[in-house]
Design a protein around this motif. Structure first.
Motif, short mmCIF file in Angstrom:
data_model
loop_
_atom_site.label_atom_id
_atom_site.label_comp_id
_atom_site.label_asym_id
_atom_site.label_seq_id
_atom_site.Cartn_x
_atom_site.Cartn_y
_atom_site.Cartn_z
N GLN A 159 0.83 -1.20 0.00
CA GLN A 159 0.00 0.00 0.00
C GLN A 159 0.87 1.26 0.00
O GLN A 159 0.58 2.23 -0.69
CB GLN A 159 -0.94 0.01 1.20
N GLN A 160 1.96 1.24 0.76
CA GLN A 160 2.86 2.39 0.78
C GLN A 160 3.50 2.61 -0.59
O GLN A 160 3.66 3.75 -1.04
CB GLN A 160 3.94 2.20 1.85
N ILE A 161 3.86 1.52 -1.25
CA ILE A 161 4.44 1.62 -2.60
C ILE A 161 3.41 2.21 -3.56
O ILE A 161 3.74 3.09 -4.37
CB ILE A 161 4.94 0.25 -3.08
N ALA A 162 2.17 1.75 -3.46
CA ALA A 162 1.12 2.28 -4.32
C ALA A 162 0.89 3.77 -4.06
O ALA A 162 0.73 4.55 -5.00
CB ALA A 162 -0.18 1.49 -4.11
N ASP A 163 0.89 4.15 -2.79
CA ASP A 163 0.72 5.56 -2.44
C ASP A 163 1.87 6.41 -3.00
O ASP A 163 1.65 7.50 -3.52
CB ASP A 163 0.65 5.74 -0.93
N PHE A 164 3.09 5.88 -2.90
CA PHE A 164 4.25 6.62 -3.40
C PHE A 164 4.19 6.74 -4.92
O PHE A 164 4.48 7.81 -5.49
CB PHE A 164 5.55 5.94 -2.96
N ALA A 165 3.78 5.66 -5.60
CA ALA A 165 3.65 5.71 -7.06
C ALA A 165 2.60 6.74 -7.46
O ALA A 165 2.81 7.51 -8.40
CB ALA A 165 3.28 4.32 -7.60
N GLN A 166 1.49 6.79 -6.71
CA GLN A 166 0.46 7.78 -6.98
C GLN A 166 1.01 9.19 -6.78
O GLN A 166 0.76 10.09 -7.58
CB GLN A 166 -0.75 7.54 -6.07
N PHE A 167 1.78 9.39 -5.70
CA PHE A 167 2.41 10.69 -5.43
C PHE A 167 3.31 11.11 -6.60
O PHE A 167 3.24 12.25 -7.07
CB PHE A 167 3.23 10.60 -4.14
N LEU A 168 4.12 10.17 -7.09
CA LEU A 168 5.02 10.49 -8.20
C LEU A 168 4.24 10.83 -9.47
O LEU A 168 4.61 11.74 -10.21
CB LEU A 168 5.97 9.32 -8.46
N MET A 169 3.15 10.10 -9.70
CA MET A 169 2.35 10.36 -10.89
C MET A 169 1.71 11.74 -10.82
O MET A 169 1.68 12.47 -11.82
CB MET A 169 1.30 9.27 -11.07
N VAL A 170 1.21 12.11 -9.66
CA VAL A 170 0.62 13.44 -9.50
C VAL A 170 1.68 14.51 -9.68
O VAL A 170 1.48 15.51 -10.36
CB VAL A 170 -0.07 13.57 -8.11
N ARG A 171 2.83 14.28 -9.09
CA ARG A 171 3.93 15.25 -9.17
C ARG A 171 4.37 15.48 -10.61
O ARG A 171 4.69 16.60 -11.00
CB ARG A 171 5.09 14.74 -8.32
N ARG A 172 4.39 14.41 -11.39
CA ARG A 172 4.81 14.52 -12.79
C ARG A 172 3.63 14.74 -13.74
O ARG A 172 3.78 14.70 -14.95
CB ARG A 172 5.59 13.27 -13.19
N LYS A 173 2.45 14.91 -13.15
CA LYS A 173 1.22 15.16 -13.90
C LYS A 173 0.91 14.04 -14.90
O LYS A 173 0.55 14.27 -16.05
CB LYS A 173 1.28 16.51 -14.60
N ILE A 174 1.07 12.81 -14.43
CA ILE A 174 0.74 11.62 -15.22
C ILE A 174 -0.62 11.13 -14.73
O ILE A 174 -0.79 10.82 -13.55
CB ILE A 174 1.80 10.51 -15.03
N ALA A 175 -1.57 11.06 -15.63
CA ALA A 175 -2.92 10.62 -15.25
C ALA A 175 -2.89 9.13 -14.91
O ALA A 175 -2.25 8.34 -15.61
CB ALA A 175 -3.89 10.87 -16.39
N PRO A 176 -3.59 8.75 -13.85
CA PRO A 176 -3.69 7.32 -13.53
C PRO A 176 -4.33 6.57 -14.69
O PRO A 176 -5.25 7.07 -15.34
CB PRO A 176 -4.59 7.28 -12.29
N LEU A 177 -3.85 5.37 -14.93
CA LEU A 177 -4.34 4.60 -16.06
C LEU A 177 -5.75 4.09 -15.86
O LEU A 177 -6.41 3.69 -16.79
CB LEU A 177 -3.39 3.42 -16.31
N TYR A 178 -6.24 4.12 -14.63
CA TYR A 178 -7.56 3.56 -14.36
C TYR A 178 -8.65 4.61 -14.24
O TYR A 178 -9.77 4.27 -13.91
CB TYR A 178 -7.51 2.72 -13.08
N ASP A 179 -8.37 5.85 -14.51
CA ASP A 179 -9.39 6.90 -14.41
C ASP A 179 -10.58 6.65 -15.32
O ASP A 179 -11.71 6.96 -14.96
CB ASP A 179 -8.81 8.27 -14.76
N ASP A 180 -10.32 6.09 -16.49
CA ASP A 180 -11.41 5.89 -17.44
C ASP A 180 -11.83 4.43 -17.56
O ASP A 180 -12.42 4.03 -18.54
CB ASP A 180 -11.01 6.44 -18.81
N TRP A 181 -11.55 3.63 -16.53
CA TRP A 181 -11.96 2.23 -16.56
C TRP A 181 -13.47 2.12 -16.51
O TRP A 181 -14.15 2.85 -15.80
CB TRP A 181 -11.37 1.47 -15.38
N SER A 182 -13.98 1.16 -17.25
CA SER A 182 -15.41 0.87 -17.20
C SER A 182 -15.70 0.02 -15.96
O SER A 182 -14.79 -0.52 -15.33
CB SER A 182 -15.83 0.09 -18.46
N ASP A 183 -16.98 -0.12 -15.63
CA ASP A 183 -17.35 -0.98 -14.51
C ASP A 183 -16.86 -2.40 -14.72
O ASP A 183 -16.42 -3.07 -13.79
CB ASP A 183 -18.87 -0.97 -14.31
#
Length: 78
Positions: A23-47
């Motif tokens: 979970q900490q690794i996932a949180d850090f990866a999310q932090f890096l993506m936000v910092r570099r303005k990289i959109a999460p790959l799952y934002d547009d996932w369907s149900d």
């Protein structure tokens, strides 16, 4: 530099870590993506994509507990 071997090694290491560290690794990866303005790959996932991912996690091969589809249906009631 080819990153494929490094990515594979990282995935293998993550598979053996406790959930709280993953979970900490996932949180850090999310932090890096936000910092570099990289959109999460799952934002547009369907149900359906979310459901598929959840089932993949539920039925992982390296899981010590065996689950059945009936088990999942007992927990999830749409």
């Amino acid at each position: 530099m080819k990153t494929a071997p490094l990515r594979e090694q990282l995935l293998q290491q993550i598979d053996h870590l406790p959930d709280d560290i993953v979970q900490q690794i996932a949180d850090f990866a999310q932090f890096l993506m936000v910092r570099r303005k990289i959109a999460p790959l799952y934002d547009d996932w369907s149900d359906q994509q979310w459901q598929d991912m959840a089932l993949e996690q539920l039925f992982r091969e390296n899981d010590e507990v065996t689950y059945t589809l009936k088990d999942a249906q007992e927990v999830y009631r749409p």
